[in-house]
Design a protein around this motif. Structure first.
Motif, mmCIF file in Angstrom:
data_model
loop_
_atom_site.group_PDB
_atom_site.id
_atom_site.type_symbol
_atom_site.label_atom_id
_atom_site.label_comp_id
_atom_site.label_asym_id
_atom_site.label_seq_id
_atom_site.Cartn_x
_atom_site.Cartn_y
_atom_site.Cartn_z
ATOM 1 N N PRO A 117 1.359 70.068 -23.517
ATOM 2 C CA PRO A 117 -0.002 70.585 -23.320
ATOM 3 C C PRO A 117 -0.762 69.801 -22.254
ATOM 4 N N ALA A 118 -0.488 68.476 -22.166
ATOM 5 C CA ALA A 118 -1.153 67.650 -21.154
ATOM 6 C C ALA A 118 -0.221 66.504 -20.782
ATOM 7 N N ALA A 119 -0.133 66.239 -19.484
ATOM 8 C CA ALA A 119 0.678 65.137 -18.992
ATOM 9 C C ALA A 119 -0.097 64.411 -17.909
ATOM 10 N N GLU A 120 0.167 63.108 -17.779
ATOM 11 C CA GLU A 120 -0.549 62.316 -16.780
ATOM 12 C C GLU A 120 0.322 61.124 -16.399
ATOM 13 N N ASP A 121 0.533 60.898 -15.118
ATOM 14 C CA ASP A 121 1.311 59.768 -14.610
ATOM 15 C C ASP A 121 2.711 59.696 -15.226
ATOM 16 N N GLY A 122 3.366 60.837 -15.408
ATOM 17 C CA GLY A 122 4.721 60.847 -15.924
ATOM 18 C C GLY A 122 4.835 60.593 -17.421
ATOM 19 N N ARG A 123 3.712 60.735 -18.142
ATOM 20 C CA ARG A 123 3.706 60.525 -19.593
ATOM 21 C C ARG A 123 2.928 61.638 -20.270
ATOM 22 N N PHE A 124 3.141 61.760 -21.590
ATOM 23 C CA PHE A 124 2.358 62.711 -22.365
ATOM 24 C C PHE A 124 0.930 62.213 -22.462
ATOM 25 N N ARG A 125 -0.027 63.078 -22.334
ATOM 26 C CA ARG A 125 -1.442 62.736 -22.502
ATOM 27 C C ARG A 125 -1.838 63.176 -23.897
ATOM 28 N N VAL A 126 -2.307 62.228 -24.705
ATOM 29 C CA VAL A 126 -2.724 62.535 -26.072
ATOM 30 C C VAL A 126 -4.163 62.078 -26.257
ATOM 31 N N PRO A 127 -4.882 62.694 -27.183
ATOM 32 C CA PRO A 127 -6.263 62.264 -27.393
ATOM 33 C C PRO A 127 -6.304 60.894 -28.068
ATOM 34 N N PRO A 128 -7.322 60.121 -27.767
ATOM 35 C CA PRO A 128 -7.440 58.795 -28.407
ATOM 36 C C PRO A 128 -7.728 58.956 -29.900
ATOM 37 N N ILE A 129 -7.194 58.013 -30.690
ATOM 38 C CA ILE A 129 -7.448 58.050 -32.132
ATOM 39 C C ILE A 129 -8.141 56.785 -32.621
ATOM 40 N N ILE A 130 -8.112 55.733 -31.824
ATOM 41 C CA ILE A 130 -8.738 54.477 -32.220
ATOM 42 C C ILE A 130 -10.148 54.450 -31.638
ATOM 43 N N GLY A 131 -11.088 54.056 -32.447
ATOM 44 C CA GLY A 131 -12.451 53.916 -31.985
ATOM 45 C C GLY A 131 -13.263 55.188 -32.098
ATOM 46 N N LEU A 132 -12.697 56.247 -32.645
ATOM 47 C CA LEU A 132 -13.464 57.472 -32.825
ATOM 48 C C LEU A 132 -14.346 57.334 -34.064
ATOM 49 N N PRO A 133 -15.523 57.939 -34.036
ATOM 50 C CA PRO A 133 -16.359 57.892 -35.253
ATOM 51 C C PRO A 133 -15.681 58.668 -36.381
ATOM 52 N N GLU A 134 -15.871 58.181 -37.571
ATOM 53 C CA GLU A 134 -15.199 58.821 -38.716
ATOM 54 C C GLU A 134 -16.029 59.876 -39.358
#
Length: 100
Positions: free
Chosen positions: A83-100
């Motif tokens: 679904p998303a790639a960047e600099d030869g890697r998979f791009r995933v949404p951040p999970i650390i530091g998100l409000p709960e």
């Protein structure tokens, strides 16, 4: 019955472990533990000088396949399906530091 353990010792250990044992349970545990200690004494009496130490009672066999290098998937082809790639890697949404 072994003279290595007494009902008083079992009662003390039960109290330390915060176990509320009846007199019958203490007597039964004393008998069982004495039998165990006698069995361990029998094992200690064996001449095991010629027996090599082991970690398993039977021989384990490696059931994994041979580690063989095989061609993998093409990186660009795989990233094109993501679904998303960047600099030869998979791009995933951040999970650390998100409000709960």
């Amino acid at each position: 019955m072994s003279d290595r353990i007494t009902a008083a010792v079992v009662a003390k250990v039960a109290r330390l472990a915060r176990l509320d044992l009846t007199d019958e349970e203490i007597a039964g545990a004393t008998t069982d533990l004495a039998k165990m200690l006698d069995h361990f004494a029998d094992i200690d009496a064996l001449d095991l000088a010629a027996v090599e130490p082991m970690t398993q009672p039977y021989r384990l066999v490696n059931v994994l396949r041979e580690d063989v290098v095989r061609p993998g998937l093409d990186r660009e082809e795989v990233l094109a399906e993501a679904p998303a790639a960047e600099d030869g890697r998979f791009r995933v949404p951040p999970i650390i530091g998100l409000p709960e």
